[in-house]
Design an enzyme around this catalytic site. Structure first.
Site: not given
Length: 324
Positions: A15, A28-29, A76, A107, A129-131, A133, A173, A175, A190, A227
């Site tokens: 992702g 790269v640089r 993937r 992972d 990864t935004i998770d 985790d 999100m 996962r 919340a 999620e």
């Protein structure tokens, strides 16, 4: 004698996460600064199998530090799941003269990098990864941007929901991990946060909190659902049945992956991309670049994959205690 590194491949896999481009740019640089040829690998391991590559230079990454997504694309690869596919990918590395490959992702990406290392290819992983985790790293590229995007969306949603005295059930999100849900839940105040790591009592953790909030003149109740838990429609229906309040589901979804990366993600990605190249040139290999205790460091990739990240139980407790 350590083989001199002349060409380094760079790929993004799994992702996408905001900040991947900043990591690619830094890698790269840093290569260019050290007279190493950076080779971009398009579409992750699938692109590596099929030699979908381009030689890059300093100008190749102009103006991408503030772009979301990944200029190298991501995919993937079922082909890479097999030993035959992994062998083909390693053969491509040798054919292209790649002395090492930097693998940016989560992972699944690191499992692929480990498989590639067993085929004799030097690898270096960067967690994106935004998770958030990844067990070996306290922070992963993309988490901050995703959290800010979710918070902004929920703040806008809250304005109209409060006007109508509704309950908002919002899925974020992450996962099978609740790190993003808890962080966002604290940030938006919340009423309740439902995550896969901890069991919850619907009556105690949702309904009672809504009722108590109403007694304290609270007109909008926000339920954050990770999620990995899902069942938002069911949660919404039960709330309406048991409280008589109108409840609506909002799934923020892939909008959390997009957009310009935050300053934190740009800086962290730049540091990690630079560090990955530096460490490869210093002779390190088969490692994951990690952020722990305010330092960038390395963890062997096989050990990194064994490590699990526990949820911040204190933050989760704080969220519950200040909800009203």
């Amino acid at each position: 004698m350590e083989q001199k590194i002349r060409r380094i491949g760079i790929l993004t896999s799994g992702g996408d996460a905001p900040g991947m481009n900043a990591a690619v740019r830094a890698a790269v640089r840093t290569c260019i600064q050290n007279k190493v040829i950076p080779v971009g690998i398009r579409r992750g391991y699938q692109g590596l199998i099929h030699a979908d590559v381009l030689e890059m230079n300093a100008r190749s990454v102009n103006g991408i530090v503030d772009q979301g997504g990944t200029i190298l694309y991501t995919a993937r690869s079922e082909d890479f799941m097999s030993e035959a596919g992994q062998h083909r990918a390693a053969q491509t590395c040798r054919y292209l003269g790649l002395d090492a490959v930097i693998c940016i992702g989560g992972d699944g990406t690191f499992k692929g990098a480990l498989a590639l290392s067993k085929q004799g290819v030097k690898v270096m992983g960067i967690p994106a990864t935004i998770d958030n985790d990844i067990g070996c790293s306290h922070y992963t590229i993309g988490f901050d941007t995703a959290a800010n995007t979710a918070v902004e969306a929920i703040d806008r949603l809250a304005d109209t929901m409060q006007s109508h005295e509704r309950v908002s059930v919002v899925e974020v999100m992450g996962r099978h991990a609740g790190h993003l849900a808890v962080y966002v839940g604290v940030a938006v105040g919340a009423t309740s946060i439902i995550i896969p790591e901890f069991p919850y009592s619907f009556e105690h953790d949702v309904i009672e909190k809504i009722r108590e909030g109403r007694m304290h003149d609270k007109h909008h109740h926000l339920i954050i659902v990770a999620e990995g838990v899902g069942k938002c429609d069911e949660i919404c229906s039960r709330i309406a049945d048991e409280t008589g309040l109108e409840a609506r589901v909002s799934i923020i979804g892939y909008i959390q992956r997009g957009g310009a990366p935050s300053a934190r993600d740009r800086v962290m990605a730049t540091r990690m991309g630079h560090f990955a190249v530096e460490q490869l040139l210093a002779g390190q290999t088969n490692q994951v670049v990690c952020y722990r205790d305010s330092h960038i460091l390395l963890t062997p990739i096989d050990e990194a994959l064994e490590m699990k990240k526990s949820l911040d139980a204190y933050m989760y407790r704080v969220a519950g205690e200040v909800a009203l």
